[in-house]
Structure formats: C-alpha cells, structure tokens
Design an enzyme around this catalytic site. Structure first.
Site, PDB file in Angstrom:
ATOM      1  N   HIS A   1      41.652  51.874  45.380  1.00  0.00           N
ATOM      2  CA  HIS A   1      41.652  50.572  44.650  1.00  0.00           C
ATOM      3  C   HIS A   1      41.832  49.431  45.477  1.00  0.00           C
ATOM      4  O   HIS A   1      42.991  49.561  46.238  1.00  0.00           O
ATOM      5  CB  HIS A   1      42.147  50.413  43.142  1.00  0.00           C
ATOM      6  CG  HIS A   1      41.772  49.228  42.423  1.00  0.00           C
ATOM      7  ND1 HIS A   1      42.292  48.009  42.656  1.00  0.00           N
ATOM      8  CD2 HIS A   1      40.931  49.345  41.388  1.00  0.00           C
ATOM      9  CE1 HIS A   1      41.748  47.092  41.772  1.00  0.00           C
ATOM     10  NE2 HIS A   1      40.936  48.105  41.057  1.00  0.00           N
TER      11      HIS A   1
ATOM     12  N   GLU B   1      33.314  48.124  43.640  1.00  0.00           N
ATOM     13  CA  GLU B   1      34.128  47.140  43.136  1.00  0.00           C
ATOM     14  C   GLU B   1      34.156  45.808  44.340  1.00  0.00           C
ATOM     15  O   GLU B   1      35.172  45.985  44.892  1.00  0.00           O
ATOM     16  CB  GLU B   1      35.501  47.699  42.863  1.00  0.00           C
ATOM     17  CG  GLU B   1      35.731  48.405  41.629  1.00  0.00           C
ATOM     18  CD  GLU B   1      36.954  48.180  40.699  1.00  0.00           C
ATOM     19  OE1 GLU B   1      36.866  47.692  39.753  1.00  0.00           O
ATOM     20  OE2 GLU B   1      37.790  47.942  41.515  1.00  0.00           O
TER      21      GLU B   1
HETATM   22  P1  13P Z   1      38.475  43.130  36.253  1.00  0.00           P
HETATM   23  O1  13P Z   1      37.762  43.717  35.073  1.00  0.00           O
HETATM   24  O2  13P Z   1      39.784  42.586  35.432  1.00  0.00           O
HETATM   25  O3  13P Z   1      37.865  42.425  37.107  1.00  0.00           O
HETATM   26  O4  13P Z   1      39.084  44.353  37.169  1.00  0.00           O
HETATM   27  C1  13P Z   1      38.238  45.312  37.551  1.00  0.00           C
HETATM   28  C2  13P Z   1      39.063  46.408  38.292  1.00  0.00           C
HETATM   29  O5  13P Z   1      39.814  45.923  39.280  1.00  0.00           O
HETATM   30  C3  13P Z   1      38.965  47.452  37.847  1.00  0.00           C
HETATM   31  O6  13P Z   1      39.524  48.380  38.566  1.00  0.00           O
END
Ligand code: 13P
Length: 250
Positions: A94, A164
């Site tokens: 992450h 992401e």
């Molecule tokens: P948000 O949905 O708060 O933007 O976070 C995304 C995230 O980092 C999930 O791992």
C-alpha cells in the site's frame, strides 16, 4: 461476474467499541451479496473481533505482515499468527506503507512469506502522479516486476492486484480516477503479467481499483471499467456508505 470488495479500515476506528459496532453492523446486515467476495482488512488489535460474528459471507483480511516467518523482530506480526486469527488475505505494498520506507524488495519478501503460509496477498501498485511523458507506466511496470520476483505460475493464482493511484487516494486526493484511466492500467498490467507468466494467467488475475471509491462511482469501475473489484478506504468505515457500494454490485 463476481466481484471482490476489499475494505481497508487503515488505522481506524479509534476505539475497540466503534470497531465492534461497525463489524457487528456489517456481519448482521450485509444482506444478499450474491457471489461477490467481501474482504474486511482490520487493524491488528481488532482482528479477534471477527470470530465473534462468524459470518461466512465475510472474509477476514489484515493490512500488513512481516517478511519473516518468526523470530526477534520487535513490533512485527507473522503470517502464521495471522492464520491463527482466521486471516485469509493481506494487503501489501500500500502506498501509505511505501511512504514509510517499504520498497519493492521488502514487498516481494512479504508476498513470498504470505504465500508460504497460504495467505493470499492483495498487491497494491500505483503512481504518485500522471506525467504527460507517461513515465508512470514504467513506474508501475517496475513495481509489478520487482514485487513478483520468484513467484511461480501456481502461486500467482493466489494474488489480487489493486491499482491505487496515489493522487486519487483519501481526502487529500486530487480527484478520482476515471474508468478510462483504470482501463488503460488494467490492460497494461495484464500485458506485464502475460510477459512474465502467460496469457491465461493474465486473463484470470483479478485487478481491482482503489482510490476515493464511493457508491456513486463504484459501478463505473466495476461495470464500465471492467474492474474485478474495489479497494475501499474511507467509505468502508461507514456502514450505510459501504452497504450502498455493495448494493451497486447487485
Ligand atoms: P480512500 O477510499 O479513502 O481514498 O482510500 C483508498 C485506499 O487507500 C484503500 O486502500
């Protein structure tokens, strides 16, 4: 097609009572989720709450694991410990952990260690920003290649890849990605996976989207964008918002 919805609670909520209430709400009221997979990634101290609710529709996940199997590693939690808590999936790579110094090599070791203990990793990749020259593509390619070193054809079947983009995450995110931006990366990731493994694996590996997902935009990723699922941060902490996202999948 069944979807994978991963709730990443991050370092929330701030109290055990709130965590218990939220988990109880989800477990008792989750409703019909068809064949969709719901993975709730809790902070370590709250993992034990899961056993209390025993809802077969929900899968328990964690947000980190050590790259070592056991030993003198102060503050670390091993995959074996997580297995005993009932954890089936762990988020790795992450951006919020990468920002604290985790690099592709460590993430790769974590993936290998998790797979050894039959825990399925959710590998996050994503660029800081999208430059016009397109160097974000080689950045993502490098993340995937380095994180998957030594992972066999058999093992890769147990991995979920989450795209992401950092610029789309959380309250500080500039904006949500568009379905077109997701589609571009999904095709790109499949090409990389096909080059490393083969086209069959590239076809079947689940690629999910994360970054400011809410009930208004979720369908544009899963239906129009062809995402195999979603990784939800903020809106997974509010039962109404989270269940509204789940409803858009039915
Ligand atoms: P948000 O949905 O708060 O933007 O976070 C995304 C995230 O980092 C999930 O791992």
């Amino acid at each position: 097609m069944a979807k994978i919805i991963v709730a990443n609670w991050k370092m929330n909520p701030s109290s055990l009572k709130e965590a218990d209430t939220l988990l109880s709400m989800i477990s008792k009221n989750i409703g019909n989720i068809k064949n969709n997979k719901i993975i709730i990634c809790l902070p370590f101290p709250f993992l034990y709450l899961f056993k209390k609710y025993k809802n077969k529709k929900i899968i328990l996940g964690a947000q980190n694991a050590s790259c070592y199997p056991e030993g003198s590693f102060t503050g670390e939690v091993s995959p074996k410990m997580l297995i005993e808590m009932g954890v089936k999936n762990v988020i790795v790579g992450h951006s919020e952990r990468r920002a604290q110094g985790e690099d592709n090599k460590i993430i790769n070791q974590k993936i290998l260690n998790l797979l050894k203990f039959k825990i399925n990793p959710i590998l996050c990749v994503g660029e800081t920003n999208r430059d016009k020259e397109g160097s974000y593509l080689s950045f993502i390619e490098n993340q995937i290649k380095e994180c998957l070193v030594g992972i066999s054809k058999k093992q890769i079947n147990n991995i979920i890849i989450a795209y992401e983009p950092i610029w789309a995450i959380g309250a500080t995110g500039i904006r949500v990605a568009t379905k077109e931006e997701f589609i571009e990366i999904k095709i790109f990731i499949k090409k990389i996976i096909s080059d490393i493994y083969d086209s069959k694996i590239a076809h079947s590996i689940p690629i999910i989207y994360g970054g400011s997902v809410n009930y208004l935009n979720s369908k544009s990723f899963t239906e129009e964008g062809g995402a195999d699922g979603l990784l939800v941060g903020r809106d997974s902490l509010n039962f109404k918002k989270f269940s509204a996202i789940l409803e858009t999948l039915n």
